[in-house]
Motif scaffolding. Structure first.
Motif, PDB file in Angstrom:
ATOM      1  N   PRO A  47      65.106  -5.403  16.315  1.00 38.88           N
ATOM      2  CA  PRO A  47      66.669  -5.621  16.927  1.00 38.88           C
ATOM      3  C   PRO A  47      68.107  -5.597  16.273  1.00 38.88           C
ATOM      4  O   PRO A  47      68.594  -5.336  16.030  1.00 38.88           O
ATOM      5  N   GLU A  48      67.433  -5.815  14.722  1.00 36.28           N
ATOM      6  CA  GLU A  48      68.429  -5.949  14.102  1.00 36.28           C
ATOM      7  C   GLU A  48      69.096  -4.713  13.262  1.00 36.28           C
ATOM      8  O   GLU A  48      70.432  -4.406  13.179  1.00 36.28           O
ATOM      9  N   LEU A  49      68.187  -3.630  13.402  1.00 38.74           N
ATOM     10  CA  LEU A  49      68.458  -1.682  12.597  1.00 38.74           C
ATOM     11  C   LEU A  49      69.637  -1.583  13.135  1.00 38.74           C
ATOM     12  O   LEU A  49      70.536  -1.364  13.209  1.00 38.74           O
ATOM     13  N   THR A  50      69.777  -2.425  15.334  1.00 42.01           N
ATOM     14  CA  THR A  50      70.437  -1.506  15.938  1.00 42.01           C
ATOM     15  C   THR A  50      71.919  -2.680  16.023  1.00 42.01           C
ATOM     16  O   THR A  50      72.949  -2.049  16.584  1.00 42.01           O
ATOM     17  N   ALA A  51      70.998  -4.064  16.103  1.00 37.35           N
ATOM     18  CA  ALA A  51      72.471  -4.481  16.615  1.00 37.35           C
ATOM     19  C   ALA A  51      73.826  -5.082  15.065  1.00 37.35           C
ATOM     20  O   ALA A  51      74.697  -5.163  14.886  1.00 37.35           O
ATOM     21  N   ALA A  52      73.424  -4.814  13.740  1.00 41.32           N
ATOM     22  CA  ALA A  52      73.820  -4.705  12.637  1.00 41.32           C
ATOM     23  C   ALA A  52      73.815  -3.202  12.513  1.00 41.32           C
ATOM     24  O   ALA A  52      74.944  -2.421  11.699  1.00 41.32           O
ATOM     25  N   GLY A  53      72.916  -2.302  12.065  1.00 44.91           N
ATOM     26  CA  GLY A  53      72.903  -1.175  11.473  1.00 44.91           C
ATOM     27  C   GLY A  53      73.876  -0.039  12.060  1.00 44.91           C
ATOM     28  O   GLY A  53      73.426   1.419  12.070  1.00 44.91           O
TER      29      GLY A  53
ATOM     30  N   ALA B 161      72.377   3.002   3.362  1.00 48.14           N
ATOM     31  CA  ALA B 161      72.990   1.616   3.035  1.00 48.14           C
ATOM     32  C   ALA B 161      72.868   0.514   4.989  1.00 48.14           C
ATOM     33  O   ALA B 161      72.748  -0.204   4.680  1.00 48.14           O
ATOM     34  N   ALA B 162      73.167   1.110   5.736  1.00 50.28           N
ATOM     35  CA  ALA B 162      72.813   1.230   7.120  1.00 50.28           C
ATOM     36  C   ALA B 162      71.697   0.020   7.199  1.00 50.28           C
ATOM     37  O   ALA B 162      71.280  -0.687   8.264  1.00 50.28           O
ATOM     38  N   LEU B 163      70.603   1.193   6.477  1.00 50.51           N
ATOM     39  CA  LEU B 163      68.906   0.514   7.640  1.00 50.51           C
ATOM     40  C   LEU B 163      68.446  -0.799   6.231  1.00 50.51           C
ATOM     41  O   LEU B 163      68.463  -1.954   6.939  1.00 50.51           O
ATOM     42  N   ILE B 164      69.376  -0.807   5.496  1.00 52.91           N
ATOM     43  CA  ILE B 164      69.188  -2.161   4.157  1.00 52.91           C
ATOM     44  C   ILE B 164      69.951  -3.424   4.765  1.00 52.91           C
ATOM     45  O   ILE B 164      69.323  -4.468   4.508  1.00 52.91           O
ATOM     46  N   ILE B 165      70.799  -3.399   5.053  1.00 49.93           N
ATOM     47  CA  ILE B 165      72.022  -4.047   5.237  1.00 49.93           C
ATOM     48  C   ILE B 165      71.211  -4.575   6.779  1.00 49.93           C
ATOM     49  O   ILE B 165      71.246  -6.029   6.965  1.00 49.93           O
ATOM     50  N   ALA B 166      71.009  -3.920   7.798  1.00 44.48           N
ATOM     51  CA  ALA B 166      70.117  -4.948   8.490  1.00 44.48           C
ATOM     52  C   ALA B 166      68.921  -5.590   8.557  1.00 44.48           C
ATOM     53  O   ALA B 166      68.421  -6.138   8.769  1.00 44.48           O
ATOM     54  N   ALA B 167      68.201  -4.185   7.822  1.00 42.49           N
ATOM     55  CA  ALA B 167      66.936  -4.896   7.318  1.00 42.49           C
ATOM     56  C   ALA B 167      67.251  -6.711   6.782  1.00 42.49           C
ATOM     57  O   ALA B 167      66.212  -7.526   6.907  1.00 42.49           O
ATOM     58  N   ARG B 168      68.434  -7.299   6.134  1.00 39.53           N
ATOM     59  CA  ARG B 168      68.870  -8.390   5.062  1.00 39.53           C
ATOM     60  C   ARG B 168      69.026  -9.286   6.376  1.00 39.53           C
ATOM     61  O   ARG B 168      68.655 -10.560   6.058  1.00 39.53           O
TER      62      ARG B 168
ATOM     63  N   ARG C 231      78.516  -6.567   6.863  1.00 40.50           N
ATOM     64  CA  ARG C 231      77.260  -7.461   7.236  1.00 40.50           C
ATOM     65  C   ARG C 231      76.975  -5.850   8.726  1.00 40.50           C
ATOM     66  O   ARG C 231      76.116  -6.406   8.877  1.00 40.50           O
ATOM     67  N   THR C 232      77.323  -4.994   8.429  1.00 44.81           N
ATOM     68  CA  THR C 232      77.303  -3.284   9.068  1.00 44.81           C
ATOM     69  C   THR C 232      77.532  -2.522   8.144  1.00 44.81           C
ATOM     70  O   THR C 232      78.220  -2.529   7.156  1.00 44.81           O
ATOM     71  N   ALA C 233      76.754  -1.544   8.879  1.00 48.02           N
ATOM     72  CA  ALA C 233      76.857  -0.154   8.396  1.00 48.02           C
ATOM     73  C   ALA C 233      78.274   0.214   7.645  1.00 48.02           C
ATOM     74  O   ALA C 233      79.739  -0.299   7.730  1.00 48.02           O
ATOM     75  N   PRO C 234      78.796   0.310   6.666  1.00 53.31           N
ATOM     76  CA  PRO C 234      79.701   1.059   5.680  1.00 53.31           C
ATOM     77  C   PRO C 234      80.774   2.186   6.236  1.00 53.31           C
ATOM     78  O   PRO C 234      79.572   3.222   6.054  1.00 53.31           O
TER      79      PRO C 234
END
Length: 690
Positions: free
Chosen positions: A333-339, A399-406, A431-434
């Motif tokens: 769920p982090e992929l869409t919550a943050a990414g 970038a969105a993938l990496i930031i979310a996976a963290r 904390r979100t996609a650039p």
């Protein structure tokens, strides 16, 4: 007067009265009237449910007395293949007769053209003279119009078009019939298309049928469409062939068929023709970027409809990039919550000349497609005979993938994020996609942990998309691959894989993911960077298809790419990129978009690229500067039409730019009826790119 004379006069009067009654009853038949019933409502939308609109043979018997009026037997329906061939022979005979008349007309080269009263057959063949006869002397594409009541300005242009005389009418009493049980799925498909798209309610029986015939010798997406005043026949070997025959049939009708259903329903008149058609390429696609700017399911379905109209069959859906992650993945769920979120634009705005000003839309709530929405789109595309190719872009543009996976549970460090010099520093940690368009901001480092994470993601992608292909990205990693692979994370990956070369390490990631897809009966795809930019590495043949976009790079020239021996999808920047300007000077464009120019003629000329390794071609619309759907349509049309024509028209058919323009000028009426916001400037000679 004698008694015998009075009897003779009475008999004559009685006969006259009887004849008058018969004529009155016969007129009622033609007026859809019944002596005991009101007239059928004039609103065609009510015909399907109103019993007063039933075929008259069902409610009114033949009242003509034998001997008073001639009894005409209705024509018999074809009952087997021999009868079908006889109807085909009728169409062929009519064509041969007309061809002889046309040849005589063309031989009279000194005769002046009568543009005010040109025969209808001449006008109908204006768009397809290269398929039938040579272009009549003095006939120019400028000013030539296809008759609006029955246009043969078909796009993509069919392989063979023979114009005959007369019309076939699609009525409520039209029946669809097929030969053999194996053709029944094709019959059902055509009946659905006729009802949903044209409002034709097909009767169980008819004296003027639409006849479907399964013809195994016809290529999978090919068809033969034969039309005479008494018969409309489609021959095809697959449902796809029937579907494309229907798209052609629809273009033979008035442009009003492309208006909303409430605008009115037939009856429709189909001009008598003989068309044989099949595509040049099996891959006829469009890449659409839903990441840089997000578009709803409604927009995607509308785009699929427009693809089907132009016989495009591959939808390459760019779902992940630096600026966002747009697909729901089970277990992550982090992929869409943050990414799937991003803040205000970080781009440093430029104002010199007509360079684009990136100003990406901020998304304060996650913008992505749920799994149920993905399934809805996949099903919708399947009904239009379109296969969806999802793209999960790695190792770069991640970038969105990496930031979310963290931010997942557990947290996983997949790689390095570093905003390029065109972006403002984000201040606090991202904390979100650039929200910074252009360039590359993130790159995955292929540690064992990262590869397992990506395989879990791909497992869900494979489940959601039943098609044969998954695109894995693979472009532009060289922008900071060396820096990323030189970090502690990079050293860990090298230690695990025993691969110390950066280029080969990137290739290792592509091999691992391609092998995983192969085990799932899928074929991986990648941009050409992964095939020619990695020293000492080349993808395994048969495992990964190549998408060629860098026609401007010496290491990725057409000749070098073809010599690699991989299946190639053409997507060259100079011909297929639709995010750049299509008119010059750029200030004449209604919108300021990505720098560069691809004229309509540039897109049309992609057909000149030929090689046995080419499996097809596709258009591409990146959306860094495409902030609204109006801009998206404006950038795609009419260039997408030119690319679709190049993908469909076989090399055996002589392509003619002037003929294409004649068809295109009529075709834009169809686009207008569909509400498409096309760039009208591309239709003027100033921007044809001669």
């Amino acid at each position: 007067m004698s008694r015998r004379s009075r009897q003779r006069g009475a008999c004559c009067l009685l006969a006259m009265l009887l004849a008058a009654v018969v004529r009155l009853l016969w007129s009622m038949v033609h007026l859809n009237m019944h002596p005991l019933s009101p007239r059928c409502p004039s609103n065609p939308a009510l015909h399907a449910t109103d019993p007063r609109c039933a075929p008259q043979s069902a409610i009114l018997p033949d009242l003509r007395p034998p001997g008073l009026l001639p009894r005409v037997q209705p024509p018999q329906l074809p009952s087997d293949e021999e009868d079908l061939r006889s109807l085909e022979a009728e169409v062929e005979k009519q064509w041969q007769a007309l061809q002889g008349a046309q040849r005589t007309d063309v031989d009279e080269k000194t005769a002046p053209a009568n543009t005010d009263s040109e025969p209808q057959a001449k006008g109908l063949r204006a768009c397809h003279t290269q398929h039938v006869l040579s272009r009549p002397p003095g006939l120019q594409h400028e000013g030539v119009k296809c008759p609006p009541e029955a246009s043969l300005c078909i796009l993509p242009q069919p392989m063979e078009v023979h114009v005959l005389t007369g019309y076939f009418e699609l009525l409520r009493t039209t029946a669809i019939m097929g030969i053999g049980k194996d053709v029944q799925p094709l019959v059902a498909e055509l009946e659905h298309l006729l009802h949903c798209d044209l409002g034709v309610t097909c009767a169980a029986n008819s004296s003027r049928p639409i006849r479907l015939h399964r013809a195994p010798h016809i290529p999978p997406e090919g068809y033969v469409l034969s039309v005479s005043p008494k018969y409309l026949g489609i021959q095809a070997s697959t449902a796809s062939g029937v579907f494309y025959a229907f798209q052609t049939l629809k273009q033979l009708l008035p442009v009003s068929v492309y208006a909303p259903a409430s605008a009115g329903i037939g009856p429709w008149r189909v001009p008598a023709v003989r068309i044989r058609d099949e595509p040049r390429y099996k891959w006829r696609g469009l890449m659409f970027d839903s990441v840089r700017h997000f578009y709803s399911v409604r927009h995607i379905k509308h785009l699929l409809d427009l693809m089907a109209l132009h016989k495009l069959n591959m939808f390459h859906w760019h779902l992940t990039d630096d600026q966002g992650w747009r697909i729901e993945i089970n277990g992550h769920p982090e992929l869409t919550a943050a990414g799937a979120m991003r803040g205000p634009s970080l781009n440093l705005r430029t104002t010199d000349g007509y360079k684009p000003i990136y100003n990406g839309t901020a998304y304060s709530s996650p913008q992505y497609y749920t799994q149920s929405q993905i399934q809805e789109v996949v099903q919708y595309a399947g009904e239009l005979h379109i296969e969806i190719v999802p793209e999960i872009d790695v190792p770069a543009h991640a970038a969105a993938l990496i930031i979310a996976a963290r931010q997942g549970t557990p947290a996983v460090d997949l790689g390095i994020v570093e905003l390029h010099e065109g972006c403002k520093p984000p201040g606090e940690g991202l904390r979100t996609a650039p929200n910074c368009m252009g360039g590359v901001h993130g790159i995955v480092v292929p540690t064992a942990e990262a590869i397992q994470y990506l395989k879990r993601v791909l497992q869900d992608v494979v489940r959601l998309f039943p098609g044969r292909y998954v695109h894995l990205g693979g472009d532009e990693a060289e922008q900071f691959r060396t820096a990323a692979y030189g970090t502690k994370l990079g050293q860990r990956a090298k230690s695990e894989t025993k691969i110390w070369n950066d280029e080969r390490l990137q290739g290792y990631l592509l091999d691992e993911l391609s092998e995983f897809l192969s085990a799932q009966a899928k074929t991986g795809m990648a941009w050409d960077d992964s095939f020619v930019n990695l020293a000492g590495y080349e993808p395994k043949k048969g495992k990964t298809w190549l998408v060629w976009w860098r026609d401007w790079a010496s290491e990725a020239s057409f000749e070098k790419i073809m010599n690699l021996g991989h299946p190639v999808v053409l997507a060259p920047t100079s011909k297929a990129y639709l995010d750049v300007f299509q008119v010059e000077p750029h200030r004449d464009s209604e919108y300021q978009v990505q720098a560069g120019t691809v004229h309509l003629k540039n897109s049309w000329d992609i057909r000149k690229l030929a090689h046995s390794n080419i499996v097809g071609l596709q258009a591409l619309l990146w959306t860094e500067t495409i902030i609204s759907w109006d801009i998206a349509e404006y950038q795609m049309f009419p260039r997408l039409v030119a690319l679709a024509d190049a993908a469909w028209v076989p090399t055996t058919t002589k392509a003619d730019w002037g003929t294409f323009l004649v068809a295109l000028k009529y075709h834009k009426k169809r686009l207008a009826r569909r509400g498409v916001r096309y760039n009208d400037g591309s239709f003027t000679g100033e921007f044809w790119g001669h």
